[in-house]
Every structure is written in C-alpha cells, then in structure tokens.
Design a protein around this motif. Structure first.
Motif, PDB file in Angstrom:
ATOM      1  N   SER A 221       0.827  -1.217   0.000  1.00  9.31           N
ATOM      2  CA  SER A 221       0.000   0.000   0.000  1.00  9.31           C
ATOM      3  C   SER A 221       0.855   1.259   0.000  1.00  9.31           C
ATOM      4  N   VAL A 222       1.804   1.329   0.940  1.00 13.35           N
ATOM      5  CA  VAL A 222       2.622   2.536   1.082  1.00 13.35           C
ATOM      6  C   VAL A 222       3.489   2.755  -0.149  1.00 13.35           C
ATOM      7  N   ALA A 223       4.060   1.665  -0.692  1.00 13.53           N
ATOM      8  CA  ALA A 223       4.955   1.797  -1.849  1.00 13.53           C
ATOM      9  C   ALA A 223       4.215   2.186  -3.118  1.00 13.53           C
ATOM     10  N   SER A 224       2.893   2.025  -3.136  1.00  9.67           N
ATOM     11  CA  SER A 224       2.119   2.367  -4.328  1.00  9.67           C
ATOM     12  C   SER A 224       1.391   3.703  -4.193  1.00  9.67           C
ATOM     13  N   GLY A 225       1.691   4.456  -3.116  1.00 12.44           N
ATOM     14  CA  GLY A 225       1.160   5.809  -3.009  1.00 12.44           C
ATOM     15  C   GLY A 225       0.025   6.010  -2.047  1.00 12.44           C
ATOM     16  N   ALA A 226      -0.389   4.980  -1.297  1.00  9.96           N
ATOM     17  CA  ALA A 226      -1.481   5.148  -0.341  1.00  9.96           C
ATOM     18  C   ALA A 226      -1.135   6.247   0.659  1.00  9.96           C
ATOM     19  N   SER A 227      -2.142   7.039   1.010  1.00  5.81           N
ATOM     20  CA  SER A 227      -1.916   8.191   1.885  1.00  5.81           C
ATOM     21  C   SER A 227      -2.016   7.769   3.355  1.00  5.81           C
ATOM     22  N   ILE A 228      -1.093   6.921   3.765  1.00  4.31           N
ATOM     23  CA  ILE A 228      -1.007   6.469   5.151  1.00  4.31           C
ATOM     24  C   ILE A 228       0.452   6.477   5.573  1.00  4.31           C
TER      25      ILE A 228
ATOM     26  N   TRP B 158       0.239  11.669  -2.585  1.00  2.00           N
ATOM     27  CA  TRP B 158       0.833  10.331  -2.529  1.00  2.00           C
ATOM     28  C   TRP B 158       1.732  10.189  -1.299  1.00  2.00           C
ATOM     29  N   GLY B 159       1.707   9.019  -0.695  1.00  6.04           N
ATOM     30  CA  GLY B 159       2.660   8.664   0.354  1.00  6.04           C
ATOM     31  C   GLY B 159       2.365   9.303   1.695  1.00  6.04           C
ATOM     32  N   ASN B 160       3.373   9.214   2.563  1.00  8.55           N
ATOM     33  CA  ASN B 160       3.206   9.707   3.946  1.00  8.55           C
ATOM     34  C   ASN B 160       3.373  11.205   4.079  1.00  8.55           C
TER      35      ASN B 160
END
Length: 564
Positions: free
Chosen positions: A117-124, A285-287
């Motif tokens: 999830s994180v590596a694909s751009g999830a906003s978490i 995107w991302g954190n």
C-alpha cells in the motif's frame, strides 16, 4: 555472596528492554529498506512518492495506487486465511488488555500488505507496521523466555516504544507515547524499561546506522510575548478541526465497510480515489514527509496550501477507510503543518509586525493537531520539542497543545486510538455468545500468588511488589483473611509522590469478589469495564479461593469462541 550479586527482576527487565530496543530498531530499519527497495523497483530511484507521482503520466497515477491497493487487499484477504489467529490483533490491544501475545505470521502478513500500500502511493504512514513489527519481536522474545502475561505486556510496550523512537527519532516522546496513550498514566514501574528501550533504539538508528530525522525543522522565531495569543488561537482551531478529521475517517471506514464487495476491491477503490486526487495534486501520494519539509522551509501561496491540505485529508480518509494497513500518525502531522502554515499566513496578513513567519506556526500546528487527535498533549509537546531542539518553541507549543486537547476533548470524547484501546472491541467477542460458553467455572482458574498482599505489609514491601511484578493492581486482604479490595498501581504511585493519605491502605478501592461458581462469560460481563490484571474470587459463604488473571480470562474465552 553469589546471591547478593544475583540480578533482581527489575535489572533483568531493564536488560531485556535494551535488547528489545535493539531488535525493534533493526525491525523498523528492515521495513524502511524494504519500502525503499520496492520504490526503487517501481521508479528506478529512491527520491520519494511525491516526486514519483510528479514524473508519472496521468494513467500511471491512476494505475499504481489502484494496483497496489488490489495486491495489498489480496494479501490481507487470502493470506490471513492460511495464518492461524493467535494473540492480539495489534500491539495496543496486546499491551492494554491482552496477554502480550502477538502473532509472528499475522504481523508479517499485515506488514507485507502495508508495504504494498505505502509503496504504491497510499496516503497512510509507514509508522504503523514499523511499530507493530518492533512490538512483535518483543513479544517473541518474551514468549521464548516464558514470561508471565504482565511482564510480557511490558516487554511488548518496550518494543512499541522502540518502534516509535526509530520512526521519528524522538526518544522521550517514544516512551511517553506508550505511557500516555496506551497505559493511560505515567508510572515509574513501566517508565524505566520504556526509556531504556527508547534510548537504545535511538542510538542504533542515529549513531550506528546514521539515519537522519524525517523532518528537517526550521529555526523557530518568536517575535513578542503578545504572540502567544495567536498560538492559543491556533490551538483552538486545531481543537475544533481535529474531531471533524476523525469523524471523516470514521465515516470513510463505515462507508467502505458497507460496500457489498470483497476486501481487496475496497482497497483497490481506495487506491483509485487517491489516484484521481493525484491527477490534480500529486502531493497526496505517500506519507507526506517531503511535502511537510517543503512547507517548513519554502514559501507557499495560501491557495496551493489550502488545496494540498483538502486533497490530502480526502486521500487519507480514502486510504485508511478502505482498510489499508498503516498509521495515521504521520498524516496527522501533515495536516497540522499545513493548517499551521495557513494560520500563520493569515496572522501575517492581519498583524505583520507581531506574527512570526508561517513556518513557526507550521511547527506548532503539528504539535497542536497531534495533541487534538491523540489526546496526549505531553507526548505531543515533547515530540515537537525533540524535533526542533529549540527552547523558544516550548511556551507557544505548550499553550497550543493543551488548548487543542481541551477543545477537542470537549467536542469529541474519543481519540484517534480509542477504538484500538476500548475493551468492548475484545469483550464483544464473548458477549455475543448465545449461551454461557464453556462449562468451566471461575473457581478452576483461581490461584494464590504474588498479586495478593496483606494490609499488614509495609509501604516499602508494596512498592517492591509493584516494581518486581509490573502488575496494574494488587488484591488486598486484611490480617484476618477478609477481602479489603484492590490497590491500583497509578493510585499507589500518586500516593508515594504526594505522601497523602498517610496510610497506604486508604487508597485501597473496595471491591466485591466474584463468585467462584460463575461461568467464564458471566465473569467477564461482571468485570468488562475493570482496568486490572487480577480480580478476587470467593466460594460458598465468602470462602477465599484466590485471584484470577483478567487478561488470561479474556484470552481463554476468546480462543473458545474462535474454535467454534
């Protein structure tokens, strides 16, 4: 002579806390490097998710988050079917109300899903799985050493502390995060091991491995004493908006959960929404580490800042609401920085001679919004102070964080972590039983152990018992064997600090013992709201039977329910 130099329980705990701190730091490094490696495979460089999104075509911005969510969801939905459910679901549950057992395989599966999830751009945020991994290794160490539940929980807390410290390079705040949020109080019995784990983790991350802080803080400016009123206003604003932010997250989770589609399609939909938002604002995107650093060090037009803030909030709600595994701690800091910067720009427009630069308000905004969502103002103050190492920030930061916390708590009773800590989430498993569950009776679990003390014991003996066992409460009996009640650890240490009341028995809380003939589920219904490790049990005519471990009782009934 040999016995004189033998290590006691506290010394052994501190030694293991240091080992757990080391393992926790290495676990977070492994996740961080795996994430960096996966991003390198996707983009051919390690510059970060925002730059990756900016370099992608429109269809790639749509495809990557959607595909990442799909893969992450497939891992969650199908891999967990092959992994037996054992122990608590997350580290907060394991520490607060569980037995300290965290499943190795479940944690690894969820970490792998979070990685996708994180590596694909999830906003978490990536801090969620990092802390979970650190806590899991701590649980593994304690289980290998056959620790009892109360000491195993403390060891897991040390692992979680190491994870927080490693993620943010904030050792004091890392220790206080667990004390203030998970334990709910700061106790000398737990703070010592937490500090040791935090210090060791920080030394490993910064001194040995050379990792820099994730946020590069600017110089803090404080123009005049009158400016404190501006920071109080920022605290009020954060306190009003934080409950709305949390409500949006709750609503998103409810809406995604109500969709009549499998979990992997919900995560794919969440990724698709992030992709659509990134067509207009790739910074979602991302954190958001790079964006926060940009807000802190460069000038932003207020229109661009407001758009990034609004789109980031929607992206975070989509990612977290869809069920993606990750933390909201880092997005909370993002929102606080953007909100503080906007507020600072407004104050500079209204009173340019009195207001500091917008970056100073962004720094304080991070702490204020964090305090308003976690309901941990002390942790928030110390975290921002550790990041800035500026004494000038302390006064406005304290005012803003406390004001934000009080305002938010007035509007909304629950913090962002309330559902992870609420006993009802676990207790609901056994309350939903139609029958009385097992034929076992409470009397079969009752034991006489070191959780039982006498009212005739000295104050020093009671203190030593709390330190050596780490229990959250003790059960007190009178000299004639009658039950007097329970002694809470927090009340005890408060009495030690203040010297009042004069007799330690005066802080004992009267408690009616449970009937040994009760079924296990009935017993849990009777003590479902009690925050304790041990409950007293009596038989016919008030005959003393012993005490029962409440976390152990929860685990027994939960396992019985899961086996049905």
């Amino acid at each position: 002579m040999r016995r004189q130099f033998a290590p006691n329980t506290l010394q052994i705990t501190l030694l293991l806390a240091g080992i757990v701190g080391l393992l926790g730091a290495l676990a977070t490094v492994a996740f961080r490097e795996a994430l960096s490696g996966l991003q390198f495979l996707l983009a051919g460089h390690r510059s970060g998710m925002v730059e990756l999104a900016q370099n992608y075509d429109w269809w790639q911005r749509l495809l990557l988050p959607t595909a990442g969510g799909l893969v992450a969801g497939l891992i969650l939905q199908y891999a967990t079917l092959w992994v037996p459910k054992k122990g608590a679901e997350d580290y907060m549950e394991a520490i607060a109300i569980g037995t300290g057992v965290l499943s190795l395989r479940q944690t690894l599966v969820k970490s792998l899903s979070s990685l996708c999830s994180v590596a694909s751009g999830a906003s978490i945020g990536r801090e969620g799985p990092m802390v979970q991994l650190a806590a899991m290794f701590a649980s593994l160490v304690g289980r290998i050493l056959a620790f009892p539940p109360e000491r195993l929980r403390l060891l897991v807390a040390c692992g979680a502390t190491a994870g927080i410290t490693s993620a943010y390079n904030a050792p004091i705040a890392g220790a206080l995060f667990i004390s203030e949020i998970v334990y709910g109080s700061i106790s000398t019995a737990t703070l010592g091991p937490l500090v040791v784990a935090s210090v060791i983790a920080n030394i490993v991350i910064r001194q040995f491995l050379g990792y820099e802080a994730v946020y590069q803080m600017p110089r803090f400016d404080f123009v005049s004493g009158w400016e404190v009123f501006f920071y109080v206003g920022l605290g009020v604003l954060a306190g009003v908006l934080a409950p709305l932010f949390l409500r949006l997250l709750d609503t998103a989770k409810a809406r995604f959960g109500a969709l009549p589609v499998p979990l992997f399609l919900r995560l794919a939909l969440g990724g698709l929404i992030v992709g659509v938002l990134s067509l207009q604002v790739p910074q979602v995107w991302g954190n958001g580490y790079s964006v926060v650093n940009s807000i802190l060090h460069t000038h932003w037009a207020w229109q661009a800042l407001a758009m990034v803030l609004a789109f980031k909030v929607l992206a975070t709600a989509s990612s977290a609401g869809s069920g993606a595994v990750g933390g909201v701690f880092t997005p909370t800091l993002f929102v606080g920085a953007a909100l503080g910067s906007l507020y600072g720009l407004a104050m500079n427009a209204v009173a340019p001679a009195t207001a500091s630069v917008a970056s100073s308000y962004a720094v304080v905004g991070m702490g204020a919004f964090l305090a308003a969502t976690t309901y941990a103002p002390l942790m928030s103050i110390l975290m921002i102070f550790e990041m800035t190492l500026s004494y000038q920030v302390v006064l406005p930061l304290m005012l803003a964080c406390v004001t934000a916390y009080l305002t938010a708590h007035t509007i909304r009773a629950d913090s962002v972590y309330a559902k992870s800590l609420r006993r009802n989430r676990v207790a609901g498993r056994w309350l939903s039983m139609t029958g009385e569950g097992s034929e076992m009776r409470l009397s079969s679990l009752a034991v006489d152990n070191d959780a039982v003390v006498s009212a005739a014991d000295s104050s020093d003996a009671i203190g030593e018992r709390f330190v050596s066992t780490g229990y959250r409460n003790l059960v007190v009996r009178a000299e004639d064997g009658r039950l007097l009640g329970t002694l809470d650890a927090a009340s005890w240490w408060q009495r030690q600090a203040t010297g009042k009341p004069e007799l330690w028995t005066q802080v004992v809380t009267a408690y009616k013992a449970l009937d040994g003939d009760m079924a296990l589920v009935s017993a849990l219904r009777a003590v479902g709201k009690m925050h304790a490790d041990w409950v007293p049990v009596t038989g016919v005519g008030g005959q003393w039977l012993g005490v029962v471990s409440l976390p152990g009782l929860i685990e027994i009934v939960t396992e019985e329910r899961g086996a049905e």
